[in-house]
Design an enzyme around this catalytic site. Sequence first.
Site, PDB file in Angstrom:
ATOM      1  N   HIS A   1     -11.730  -4.016  -3.778  1.00 10.07           N
ATOM      2  CA  HIS A   1     -11.877  -3.917  -5.170  1.00 10.07           C
ATOM      3  C   HIS A   1     -12.657  -4.652  -5.234  1.00 10.07           C
ATOM      4  CE1 HIS A   1      -9.108  -4.292  -8.612  1.00 10.07           C
ATOM      5  NE2 HIS A   1      -9.987  -4.098  -8.650  1.00 10.07           N
TER       6      HIS A   1
ATOM      7  N   HIS B   1      -6.981  -5.115  -1.808  1.00 10.57           N
ATOM      8  CA  HIS B   1      -7.595  -6.479  -2.310  1.00 10.57           C
ATOM      9  C   HIS B   1      -9.134  -6.999  -2.102  1.00 10.57           C
ATOM     10  CE1 HIS B   1      -4.042  -7.188  -4.574  1.00 10.57           C
ATOM     11  NE2 HIS B   1      -3.445  -7.653  -2.705  1.00 10.57           N
TER      12      HIS B   1
ATOM     13  N   HIS C   1      -2.974  -3.512   3.026  1.00 11.97           N
ATOM     14  CA  HIS C   1      -2.631  -3.842   1.900  1.00 11.97           C
ATOM     15  C   HIS C   1      -4.075  -5.245   1.177  1.00 11.97           C
ATOM     16  CE1 HIS C   1      -0.195  -5.032  -1.223  1.00 11.97           C
ATOM     17  NE2 HIS C   1      -0.657  -6.408  -1.181  1.00 11.97           N
ATOM     18  N   GLU C   2      -4.375  -6.096   2.230  1.00 16.15           N
ATOM     19  CA  GLU C   2      -5.055  -6.983   1.824  1.00 16.15           C
ATOM     20  C   GLU C   2      -6.320  -6.703   1.977  1.00 16.15           C
ATOM     21  OE1 GLU C   2      -4.430  -9.290   0.589  1.00 16.15           O
ATOM     22  OE2 GLU C   2      -1.950  -9.056   1.369  1.00 16.15           O
TER      23      GLU C   2
END
Length: 706
Positions: free
Chosen positions: A481, A478, A474-475
């Site tokens: 991105h 980020h 998940h991190e």
Amino acid sequence: MLPTDQTNPLLDFSDLPRFDDIRPEHVAPAIRFLLTEYGALIDRLTADTTPPTWDGFIVPMFEVGERLGCAWGIVGHLHSVLDIPPWREAYNAMLPEIAGFYAELGQNIALFHKYKAFAASPEYAASSPVRRRIIDREIRDFRLSGAELPEEAKARFKAIQEELSGLAAKFSENLLDATNAYAEWVTDEAGLAGIPPDARAAARAAADGEPGWKFTLHQPSWLPVMQYADDRSLRARMYRANVTRASEFTGTKDDSGKAQWDNGPLIGRILALRSEQAALLGYSNFAEVSLVPKMADSPGEALAFLRELGEKAKPFAERDLAELKTFAREEFGIDPLELWDIPWISEKLRMSRYAYSEQEVKQYFPEPRVLDGLFNVIRQLYGVRIAPDEAPCWDKDVRFFRIEKNDELIGQFYLDLYARDTKRGGAWMDSARSRSKTANGITTPVVWLVCNFPGPVDGKPATFSHDDVLTLFHETGHGLHHLLTHADELAVSGINGVEWDAIELPSQFMENFCWEWDVLSIMTAHVDTSEALPRALYNKMIAARNFQSGMQTVRQIEFSLFDLLLHSDMTGISGDVPIEQVLALLNDVRREVAVLFPPAWHRFPNSFSHIFAGGYAAGYYSYKWAEVLSADAFAAFEEAAEEGAQASGTKRRSLLDPVVGERFWREILAVGSSRPAIESFIAFRGRAPTPDALLRHNGMMEAHQR
């Protein structure tokens, strides 16, 4: 200009942050120098009577602003990961000056007029859509910062912003201090029954030579107790300690009876100030202000979305709880089932139904193998290479990596995986530097990825639960991105300016790969035997993927509704909002959507740092909103795999499709906020998002079809 000797490492922007040199005493002189530099630029630009241009006005504003943002970002980062008294003092000493400066910046009417003059100029009309979008957002943000308010109201607005910054910092510090203050000591080994060996070893190491085993409220220590400890009284004590952190029940009390780390009064003050701030801007409540830059058009739209999802999920949640209660009563004689029994009995039910435990799975996820698997996923999707790199770090366990494509540097990232007493809880990603195009070429982005996982014990590598692996992916989503952006303008590069309810799309998207056999089969190796994850165990994990998904979904909806209603309904109250009123609202929300009802002494709001010390105020719904987007985006990979299998007449092929991956990179990751998030999604998917994939992934498609 910078001092020529650059003796202050916080003022050295030539390369990566100099964490080996940066000290708390550098903070005040460096930040004040940058504030003066930025202020002088603003004075010069606003005094200039010539028409503003992109190169002469916009670019200098962004470049000098980025320098201040980078330096203060380093200070804020160290306050989060190295929260020792000198850093806390250095951060808090400058926080009012920083908050005051940005409040004045947002209200500078001369600067606002310059932006509006540029927006009315021929250059703006001839500019690219990206540059026009940047200017339009700047003008919007000036208005949201109170630039058009009368002078008296401006002063009040500025004071509110400064006070809110201090309250947010104090909220986070109280939570960390209250977490660190509690320890549960077990001196009789019989009291450790059920607790896994690695958690016992960590508790023994935490005892630091003292007799017994020390368990704390940090997640890697607290969670194994709640999931596995057979001692029900131990679970009850640690449950209560955890859910009453930073409340009137914890810490020493002063002469007036106020608890040392009680966040209750801070919550009431924060809500009152946000409500007043919204009223000054002409909005009915703070939720309306919060949603101006988001995808959702209004609080009503977000509330309707949550309630519709809650209506679909609640029957499944009720079924989950009924099964749990029956199992607890019939198999263990536990009736009534208490909140501190839920994780323990859930693990027992998982074992009974699926014949595996999370602890068994955890042994197959040693840290080196997990990282190799993560990097392999990124390589296959995007054709990039991740390699170890060298850089000064803030802790000996932090590592540093570079991302390359065709031997060209794309970006770099720090990875800080383990929990520490000086580190705030949770997991997060933030930008250390953004991609931009300057006269000297392309500046590549840098981020830090921070988690709170258990570290190595007894000479063995750290092992991660599957939930930990999901968090890491998940991190990293980020991070990608921000790192894989192609946008050259600072204001739209990477995560900068992305709508808050779309910011979770790339992160939640990455989680999906943690359930794929082609991914897990090469990223697992038993910590003792090096055996890969057995297919039979994987099949059990898949069968259990939606275990209690109904309960988990309504829990997130409970938090989201509470947040939105808290910032919508707590309006017009005279003075600070009483914590009793906050708790009453939370109970109303629970009666609407929840299936679990905690004891009256439960103080969840006091540790809800996402909305009181983070950026999610009136925006926590973003997790569920973006989950629709991310599940639908991942479905594109599922569809491509199915089509490929049908075309070739073979079994289903890997979802790590580089063609779809390249399109996801190009249409979602690369563009940053250079266009609205919904346009990026449609460009990737070819249509607007639907909730079907999310409901299917969560095992709730049946409810959707009804």
